[in-house]
Enzyme design. Sequence first.
Site, PDB file in Angstrom:
ATOM      1  N   LYS A  28      40.938  49.499  36.876  1.00 55.33           N
ATOM      2  CA  LYS A  28      39.791  50.235  36.316  1.00 55.33           C
ATOM      3  C   LYS A  28      38.497  49.849  37.032  1.00 55.33           C
ATOM      4  O   LYS A  28      38.057  48.704  36.961  1.00 55.33           O
ATOM      5  CB  LYS A  28      39.612  49.939  34.824  1.00 55.33           C
ATOM      6  CG  LYS A  28      38.555  50.861  34.218  1.00 55.33           C
ATOM      7  CD  LYS A  28      38.037  50.394  32.882  1.00 55.33           C
ATOM      8  CE  LYS A  28      36.799  49.550  32.984  1.00 55.33           C
ATOM      9  NZ  LYS A  28      35.590  50.283  33.451  1.00 55.33           N
TER      10      LYS A  28
ATOM     11  N   GLU B 116      37.023  36.061  37.552  1.00 55.97           N
ATOM     12  CA  GLU B 116      35.927  35.793  38.498  1.00 55.97           C
ATOM     13  C   GLU B 116      34.650  36.222  37.796  1.00 55.97           C
ATOM     14  O   GLU B 116      34.415  37.413  37.615  1.00 55.97           O
ATOM     15  CB  GLU B 116      36.110  36.619  39.785  1.00 55.97           C
ATOM     16  CG  GLU B 116      37.408  36.374  40.522  1.00 55.97           C
ATOM     17  CD  GLU B 116      37.347  35.146  41.418  1.00 55.97           C
ATOM     18  OE1 GLU B 116      36.321  34.446  41.439  1.00 55.97           O
ATOM     19  OE2 GLU B 116      38.354  34.890  42.105  1.00 55.97           O
TER      20      GLU B 116
ATOM     21  N   CYS C 214      27.429  38.105  42.613  1.00 52.65           N
ATOM     22  CA  CYS C 214      27.786  36.984  41.731  1.00 52.65           C
ATOM     23  C   CYS C 214      27.447  35.649  42.381  1.00 52.65           C
ATOM     24  O   CYS C 214      27.073  34.709  41.693  1.00 52.65           O
ATOM     25  CB  CYS C 214      29.265  37.055  41.393  1.00 52.65           C
ATOM     26  SG  CYS C 214      30.275  37.276  42.865  1.00 52.65           S
TER      27      CYS C 214
ATOM     28  N   GLU D 161      21.814  34.202  34.638  1.00 51.62           N
ATOM     29  CA  GLU D 161      22.077  35.100  35.755  1.00 51.62           C
ATOM     30  C   GLU D 161      21.298  36.397  35.551  1.00 51.62           C
ATOM     31  O   GLU D 161      21.469  37.079  34.551  1.00 51.62           O
ATOM     32  CB  GLU D 161      23.580  35.408  35.837  1.00 51.62           C
ATOM     33  CG  GLU D 161      23.929  36.249  37.032  1.00 51.62           C
ATOM     34  CD  GLU D 161      25.406  36.632  37.082  1.00 51.62           C
ATOM     35  OE1 GLU D 161      25.934  37.082  36.059  1.00 51.62           O
ATOM     36  OE2 GLU D 161      26.013  36.474  38.161  1.00 51.62           O
TER      37      GLU D 161
HETATM   38  P1  NAP Z   1      30.898  43.433  32.996  1.00 50.40           P
HETATM   39  O1  NAP Z   1      29.978  44.115  32.098  1.00 50.40           O
HETATM   40  O2  NAP Z   1      31.587  42.205  32.550  1.00 50.40           O
HETATM   41  O3  NAP Z   1      31.958  44.516  33.449  1.00 50.40           O
HETATM   42  C1  NAP Z   1      33.004  44.255  34.353  1.00 50.40           C
HETATM   43  C2  NAP Z   1      34.130  45.231  34.111  1.00 50.40           C
HETATM   44  O4  NAP Z   1      34.692  44.997  32.829  1.00 50.40           O
HETATM   45  C3  NAP Z   1      33.670  46.684  34.109  1.00 50.40           C
HETATM   46  O5  NAP Z   1      34.692  47.473  34.668  1.00 50.40           O
HETATM   47  C4  NAP Z   1      33.512  46.939  32.637  1.00 50.40           C
HETATM   48  O6  NAP Z   1      33.564  48.294  32.306  1.00 50.40           O
HETATM   49  C5  NAP Z   1      34.675  46.182  32.054  1.00 50.40           C
HETATM   50  N1  NAP Z   1      34.544  45.817  30.644  1.00 50.40           N
HETATM   51  C6  NAP Z   1      33.438  45.821  29.853  1.00 50.40           C
HETATM   52  N2  NAP Z   1      33.744  45.404  28.612  1.00 50.40           N
HETATM   53  C7  NAP Z   1      35.080  45.133  28.604  1.00 50.40           C
HETATM   54  C8  NAP Z   1      35.994  44.647  27.626  1.00 50.40           C
HETATM   55  N3  NAP Z   1      35.605  44.344  26.389  1.00 50.40           N
HETATM   56  N4  NAP Z   1      37.290  44.456  27.979  1.00 50.40           N
HETATM   57  C9  NAP Z   1      37.697  44.732  29.237  1.00 50.40           C
HETATM   58  N5  NAP Z   1      36.885  45.204  30.198  1.00 50.40           N
HETATM   59  C10 NAP Z   1      35.582  45.390  29.900  1.00 50.40           C
HETATM   60  O7  NAP Z   1      30.186  43.035  34.354  1.00 50.40           O
HETATM   61  P2  NAP Z   1      29.324  43.959  35.286  1.00 50.40           P
HETATM   62  O8  NAP Z   1      27.987  44.114  34.648  1.00 50.40           O
HETATM   63  O9  NAP Z   1      30.076  45.164  35.671  1.00 50.40           O
HETATM   64  O10 NAP Z   1      29.236  43.070  36.603  1.00 50.40           O
HETATM   65  C11 NAP Z   1      28.318  42.072  36.753  1.00 50.40           C
HETATM   66  C12 NAP Z   1      28.949  40.709  36.495  1.00 50.40           C
HETATM   67  O11 NAP Z   1      30.090  40.525  37.328  1.00 50.40           O
HETATM   68  C13 NAP Z   1      28.019  39.599  36.853  1.00 50.40           C
HETATM   69  O12 NAP Z   1      28.025  38.636  35.834  1.00 50.40           O
HETATM   70  C14 NAP Z   1      28.603  39.023  38.125  1.00 50.40           C
HETATM   71  O13 NAP Z   1      28.288  37.698  38.349  1.00 50.40           O
HETATM   72  C15 NAP Z   1      30.044  39.247  37.948  1.00 50.40           C
HETATM   73  N6  NAP Z   1      30.735  39.270  39.247  1.00 50.40           N
HETATM   74  C16 NAP Z   1      31.524  38.204  39.568  1.00 50.40           C
HETATM   75  C17 NAP Z   1      32.178  38.157  40.786  1.00 50.40           C
HETATM   76  C18 NAP Z   1      33.032  36.995  41.140  1.00 50.40           C
HETATM   77  O14 NAP Z   1      33.811  37.099  42.080  1.00 50.40           O
HETATM   78  N7  NAP Z   1      32.949  35.892  40.443  1.00 50.40           N
HETATM   79  C19 NAP Z   1      32.046  39.229  41.676  1.00 50.40           C
HETATM   80  C20 NAP Z   1      31.236  40.303  41.313  1.00 50.40           C
HETATM   81  C21 NAP Z   1      30.588  40.310  40.076  1.00 50.40           C
HETATM   82  P3  NAP Z   1      32.227  49.201  32.360  1.00 50.40           P
HETATM   83  O15 NAP Z   1      31.270  48.593  33.330  1.00 50.40           O
HETATM   84  O16 NAP Z   1      32.750  50.479  32.842  1.00 50.40           O
HETATM   85  O17 NAP Z   1      31.694  49.208  30.990  1.00 50.40           O
END
Ligand code: NAP
Length: 490
Positions: free
Chosen positions: A195, A269, A303, A400
């Site tokens: 997804k 991650e 990230c 963050e």
């Molecule tokens: P997010 O809100 O956690 O969303 C990540 C993914 O999870 C999206 O596809 C999101 O869907 C989905 N999601 C949301 N709620 C969920 C739930 N309850 N159960 C399962 N899936 C769910 O993060 P983001 O705002 O997209 O990305 C930013 C974050 O990612 C930052 O904190 C960043 O540090 C982290 N990141 C980490 C890495 C790493 O390698 N460590 C790399 C890149 C990013 P929707 O967005 O479609 O709602």
Amino acid sequence: MAKKQNSFSLNFDTDWNYSPAPESTSHVEIKEKYDLFIGGKFVKPKSGKYFDTINPATEKSLAKVAEANEKDVDSAVKSARKAFKPWSELPASERAKYIFRIARLIQERAREFAVIESLDGGKPIKESRDIDIPLAAAHFFYYAGWADKLEYAFPNRKIKPLGVAGQIIPWNFPLLMAAWKIAPALACGNTVVLKPAETTSLTALKLAELIADSDLPEGVVNIVTGAGKTGAAIVNHPDIDKIAFTGSTEVGKIIQRAIAGTNKKATLELGGKAANIIFEDAPIDQAVEGVINGIFFNQGHVCCAGSRLFIQESIKDEVEKKLKMRLETLRIGDPLDKNTDIGAINSKGQLETIEAYLEIGKQEGLTSFQPSYSLPKKGYYCKPTLFFDVSQSSRLSKEEIFGPVLAIQTFRTVDEVIEKANNTPYGLSAGVWTDKGSKAFNLSSQLKAGVVWANTFNKFDPASPFGGFKESGFGREGGMHGLEAYLSIK
Ligand code: NAP
Ligand code: MG
């Protein structure tokens, strides 16, 4: 009647230089509406619902994307389950050929992927073109190479694929994160339900078209679009063997709770708040460039971004002056302009989050700097911002922000900076700028971070494992370690 297509015309020459000219030679087609990719075909969502994906530089809709509900996720999992046995029993050298073919097709369609990535997510075209898309292809090439050599990676062990992997990715590196997830899973003989994030589904859907063209057996890769609920449906599906998640620490914790007590394996991650440390013996101009890249690459939606800068006190004035001068020369604006350094913030919601942090800095009474140029009138844009003399207890150094905002602190001694740098719940990455190799080695062993860069920052390679300590998650992606996440090893 033929389906209406939104067509974005760009003129490319062989060096990737292009100008948006009317007599353009290369078209990038975006369909009006995208369905779900299940069992090798595009199928309508059972809910009948679609949502808009927005171009953050224009605030206009690019296309409609299907919203998968629990029933759609269930058919995607069923199709992945059906495909698992034949796929995992295929000779490994055959699996490798498919993965290799996907890599080649990404290269062939690289321009199209780069333009769509920048349109849908707001990142500068020079980044999608030179970093995201080539690295995505490189991941498929790299893991194609491992597929028939797994017994050499884990000698004298019994290894088996895990089964059906549910993979959930964020919006900051959409195609690249899909590649990080899909390539090792397939190399190890698993099948996949992936997804993408709600705001950036288009390159994953383009990848689905490419996968269909690659003749990969149907059901091996399924791509379901939607928001958080769709992600939760994958996490909670009883027939998923493995969850691979990249996203926020907050959602990572929800996922951990949801799968506790089940047999599902997981790699997470999560977020980061990296320290980027400049010593007085560092090559200063090079370090300043590294700091700029560390925090403003991809608008700071990274990230592992170097979002906390530590400057040794004796060089504070020089470094801060050079940073301000450099900020004045950054070009912010149209993501499709090849000269753009900083593109659009990915979504309205993310812009509001970043602006709230700018307000917090103001309320904390911090001194700040923003360049004097003005922002484009339309689109979600944010000026690159420096905050000076930020304390350890400030929310700007603790949380963050995921935007172009740098929190600057100073230090006197090595011990002091190690303590300050490690004073965070996160542990994903760090950077050290120094002329002394011994200092770089000392810090790389003492900093609690999965990756420590010395005299560089944000360098990625498929052969190098990536992942965090503490609240930045667990498990590694990339390199040989990335295979472990998709195998049961006895
Ligand atoms: P997010 O809100 O956690 O969303 C990540 C993914 O999870 C999206 O596809 C999101 O869907 C989905 N999601 C949301 N709620 C969920 C739930 N309850 N159960 C399962 N899936 C769910 O993060 P983001 O705002 O997209 O990305 C930013 C974050 O990612 C930052 O904190 C960043 O540090 C982290 N990141 C980490 C890495 C790493 O390698 N460590 C790399 C890149 C990013 P929707 O967005 O479609 O709602
Ligand atoms: Mg979008």
